[in-house]
Write an enzyme that holds these catalytic residues in place. Structure first.
Site, PDB file in Angstrom:
ATOM      1  N   SER A  60       0.794  -1.329   0.010  1.00 52.22           N
ATOM      2  CA  SER A  60      -0.009   0.201   0.074  1.00 52.22           C
ATOM      3  C   SER A  60       0.872   1.274  -0.255  1.00 52.22           C
ATOM      4  O   SER A  60       0.451   2.498   0.378  1.00 52.22           O
ATOM      5  CB  SER A  60      -0.994   0.009   1.082  1.00 52.22           C
ATOM      6  OG  SER A  60       0.004  -0.215   2.604  1.00 52.22           O
TER       7      SER A  60
ATOM      8  N   GLU B 230      20.616  16.843  -1.461  1.00 50.88           N
ATOM      9  CA  GLU B 230      20.834  15.620  -0.772  1.00 50.88           C
ATOM     10  C   GLU B 230      22.260  14.977  -1.106  1.00 50.88           C
ATOM     11  O   GLU B 230      22.889  15.290  -2.360  1.00 50.88           O
ATOM     12  CB  GLU B 230      19.720  14.772  -0.621  1.00 50.88           C
ATOM     13  CG  GLU B 230      18.517  15.215  -0.007  1.00 50.88           C
ATOM     14  CD  GLU B 230      17.460  14.219   0.232  1.00 50.88           C
ATOM     15  OE1 GLU B 230      17.316  13.312  -0.272  1.00 50.88           O
ATOM     16  OE2 GLU B 230      16.263  14.604   0.715  1.00 50.88           O
TER      17      GLU B 230
ATOM     18  N   HIS C 105      21.297   3.682   6.046  1.00 50.45           N
ATOM     19  CA  HIS C 105      21.265   5.018   5.983  1.00 50.45           C
ATOM     20  C   HIS C 105      22.215   5.505   7.271  1.00 50.45           C
ATOM     21  O   HIS C 105      22.139   4.975   8.256  1.00 50.45           O
ATOM     22  CB  HIS C 105      19.779   5.716   6.428  1.00 50.45           C
ATOM     23  CG  HIS C 105      19.662   7.119   6.147  1.00 50.45           C
ATOM     24  ND1 HIS C 105      20.314   7.967   6.754  1.00 50.45           N
ATOM     25  CD2 HIS C 105      18.843   7.803   5.051  1.00 50.45           C
ATOM     26  CE1 HIS C 105      19.756   9.177   6.222  1.00 50.45           C
ATOM     27  NE2 HIS C 105      18.900   8.924   5.144  1.00 50.45           N
TER      28      HIS C 105
ATOM     29  N   ARG D 263      25.584   7.347   0.597  1.00 53.43           N
ATOM     30  CA  ARG D 263      25.030   6.891   1.760  1.00 53.43           C
ATOM     31  C   ARG D 263      26.323   5.760   2.716  1.00 53.43           C
ATOM     32  O   ARG D 263      26.291   5.787   3.607  1.00 53.43           O
ATOM     33  CB  ARG D 263      23.785   6.438   1.734  1.00 53.43           C
ATOM     34  CG  ARG D 263      22.892   7.505   1.703  1.00 53.43           C
ATOM     35  CD  ARG D 263      21.620   6.994   1.465  1.00 53.43           C
ATOM     36  NE  ARG D 263      20.522   8.250   1.827  1.00 53.43           N
ATOM     37  CZ  ARG D 263      19.339   8.107   1.353  1.00 53.43           C
ATOM     38  NH1 ARG D 263      18.734   6.863   0.785  1.00 53.43           N
ATOM     39  NH2 ARG D 263      18.535   9.149   1.301  1.00 53.43           N
TER      40      ARG D 263
ATOM     41  N   HIS E  42      17.938   0.613   5.691  1.00 56.27           N
ATOM     42  CA  HIS E  42      17.468   1.498   4.994  1.00 56.27           C
ATOM     43  C   HIS E  42      16.686   1.165   3.731  1.00 56.27           C
ATOM     44  O   HIS E  42      15.366   1.278   3.625  1.00 56.27           O
ATOM     45  CB  HIS E  42      18.181   2.805   4.779  1.00 56.27           C
ATOM     46  CG  HIS E  42      17.190   3.900   4.282  1.00 56.27           C
ATOM     47  ND1 HIS E  42      16.083   4.605   5.187  1.00 56.27           N
ATOM     48  CD2 HIS E  42      17.454   4.777   3.257  1.00 56.27           C
ATOM     49  CE1 HIS E  42      15.783   5.517   4.584  1.00 56.27           C
ATOM     50  NE2 HIS E  42      16.373   5.748   3.333  1.00 56.27           N
TER      51      HIS E  42
ATOM     52  N   ARG F 166      21.537   3.371  -3.702  1.00 57.47           N
ATOM     53  CA  ARG F 166      20.497   4.179  -4.183  1.00 57.47           C
ATOM     54  C   ARG F 166      20.893   5.620  -3.851  1.00 57.47           C
ATOM     55  O   ARG F 166      21.349   5.773  -2.800  1.00 57.47           O
ATOM     56  CB  ARG F 166      19.141   3.746  -3.691  1.00 57.47           C
ATOM     57  CG  ARG F 166      18.089   4.737  -4.108  1.00 57.47           C
ATOM     58  CD  ARG F 166      16.805   4.291  -3.688  1.00 57.47           C
ATOM     59  NE  ARG F 166      16.759   4.361  -1.889  1.00 57.47           N
ATOM     60  CZ  ARG F 166      16.518   5.567  -1.222  1.00 57.47           C
ATOM     61  NH1 ARG F 166      16.372   6.638  -1.765  1.00 57.47           N
ATOM     62  NH2 ARG F 166      16.208   5.491  -0.141  1.00 57.47           N
TER      63      ARG F 166
END
Length: 531
Positions: A12, A113, A229, A275, A332, A367
């Site tokens: 969802s 970021e 993360h 990261r 993460h 990522r």
């Protein structure tokens, strides 16, 4: 109970809702979630959506940033399509009523970021972009979409020869089994962060979708690439929740307990390094007994800019006014997952995957920040277009596959989730050794993971099924990490600390029958089964 639909979506989050939005309004769509519709990783996502909507930015730059962050372990054409289609998809969302943060002159307020070379991060509600985007999609969800909460999908329904997916089985907390039939079944369950003891994920993220697809016979790729993360709030002896990378993008610095800048001299981007680099530096400092903090003392209007993080800190007794937020890394994002083609098709006809549960090749070995919500938006829309061209579908096969044996109700009773998480972290956490990986694989096999993969789960309660799925994901991660004899992105091996040229672009592929290495540096996405 039996249900019939044209499309069943398991999960969802943003990818699921975006998909549901774009499916034909004449189709009956069921969204299944084992918890509540607002209890997804997407809903708690603090970061924004990376998209090229500024005239000074470029698709080429976004692609290059993605490739550099992921250590060039991508399907390059998929990255190019993600960046290109992403810009249009985000503009479509905004035009459809998604409110985004804007500057005083009304222009989008774009953030920076880690590993991005330009300000291209779109936010909604500061650090509550996920919640605002999900609420927007829920508020505008078409009437043909039915939402069923509190039912855990735990197995694919397959044709008798296992060549076609024709639905899913679900189980309620009370143990009631339901059969949900559809010619199109989509896995959109998110990642497997809850396989680790410290995570930014919802505690329900136990890797269900990957395990379901794997048990059904689908191909799984690159499970060794688990992103940690760098900055989870560390308070009261444990990780308490995420502190978005946007905080560093707005000027915060990583320091150790003595006040030394942690990222100085480590990477040209310093605190905005990719990261895996920042997480590794924090990990090394903490293993030496040093505390690590995000220093926000030079930032103005922190509480207004980051209300979600401010509330998190206050709940855990961390003072914003002191300006030092204690942090530690935590699991993460899963870069690997169910192998899919450009449309979201898996290696099993009738079964699709989208979002974090899928391995589309756009994230590589690590990522790029804020590409996850973008992936959900792009691939959700693209998969809808593919399925729409195939509606209505022909009648489903009458004969169904059944497991020869069912696991007894007491299966998976010999260990706790906490024990499994700690063992997974030791073996396949930020740093991996061959000895720990081998030991963990042997432990899981001794528990019975191979039997769990091949047996029915009808007699088990939800909690036991989750434990089995966590074990399967831990097994897939550890076996892949053992096979990849290099360090690349989020995968760091103590015995092979360098990136190896001959490993570039090679993927660790797992099915129930085998584990092998496929591809090379210039490989294009090889899955074209539904073209």
């Amino acid at each position: 109970m039996n249900r019939q639909a044209d499309v069943i979506i398991v999960g969802s989050g943003l990818a699921a809702l975006q998909l549901a939005h774009h499916l034909h309004s004449t189709s009956h769509v069921i969204i299944l979630t084992k918890t509540k519709i607002r209890q997804s990783n997407s809903y708690i996502a603090q970061g924004g959506i990376a998209a090229v909507i500024d005239k000074g930015d470029s698709i080429h730059s976004h692609v290059e940033d993605t490739l550099n962050a992921g250590r060039h372990h991508h399907f390059i054409e998929e990255v190019e399509r993600l960046a290109d289609e992403g810009a249009a998809a985000v503009k479509e969302l905004i035009a459809g009523g998604l409110h985004i943060d804007r500057d005083a002159d009304g222009q989008p307020s774009l953030g920076l970021e880690g590993a991005h070379s330009a300000k291209r991060i779109i936010h909604s509600g500061g650090d509550a972009t996920g919640r605002h985007t999900v609420e927007h999609l829920l508020a505008t969800l078409p009437e043909n979409v039915e939402i069923i909460e509190g039912e855990m999908a735990y197995d694919c329904l397959l044709s008798e020869d296992r060549s076609l997916c024709i639905g899913v089985k679900t189980k309620s907390k009370e143990g009631v089994i339901s059969y949900c039939w559809a010619p199109h079944v989509v896995i959109a369950t998110g990642g497997a962060g809850a396989v680790y003891p410290a995570t930014s994920n919802q505690p329900t993220m136990t890797g269900d979708g990957v395990a379901i697809a794997f048990r059904a016979g689908a191909e799984i790729a690159d499970m060794e690439f688990v992103q940690f993360h760098p900055t989870l709030l560390f308070a009261n002896g444990a990780a308490q929740g995420l502190i978005s990378e946007a905080v560093r993008g707005a000027g915060a610095k990583l320091i150790d307990g003595s006040g030394s800048l942690l990222m100085e001299g480590v990477h040209p981007l310093k605190d905005l390094a990719p990261r895996h680099i920042a997480a590794y530096e924090i990990y090394k400092a903490r293993t030496k007994g040093k505390e690590v903090f995000l220093d926000i003392r030079g930032m103005e209007h922190f509480e207004k800019q980051f209300p979600t993080i401010t509330a998190l800190c206050k709940r855990n007794g961390v003072s914003i006014s002191d300006g030092l937020l204690p942090v530690a890394p935590g699991s993460h994002f899963l870069m690997g997952g169910i192998s899919v083609d450009s449309n979201g098709c898996t290696t099993i006809p009738g079964l699709y995957a989208v979002g974090e549960a899928a391995h589309s090749g756009v994230h590589g070995a690590n990522r790029l920040a804020s590409n996850s919500l973008l992936e959900g938006i792009v691939y959700g829309r693209r998969l809808a277009a593919f399925i729409n061209r195939r509606l209505p579908a022909s009648q489903l096969p009458a004969r169904v596959f059944y497991y020869d044996s069912q696991l007894p109700a007491e299966s998976a009773g010999g260990f706790s989730k906490e024990e499994l998480r700690n063992r997974t972290m030791k073996a396949a956490g930020i740093i991996r050794t061959p000895e720990n990986l081998q030991s963990h694989v042997r432990y899981l096999e001794a528990l019975g993971v191979r039997e769990w993969i091949e047996s029915g789960l009808d007699e088990l309660e939800q909690e036991a099924i989750e434990k089995i799925y966590m074990s399967i994901n831990s097994y897939l991660i550890s076996r892949a990490a053992l096979l990849r004899t290099e360090s690349r992105g989020a995968h760091i091996r103590t015995d092979f600390m360098a990136e190896e040229v001959h490993w570039r672009g090679k993927r660790v592929i797992q099915t129930k029958d085998r584990i092998n290495i496929r591809g090379g540096q210039h490989e294009r996405n090889p899955i074209r089964i539904h073209a």
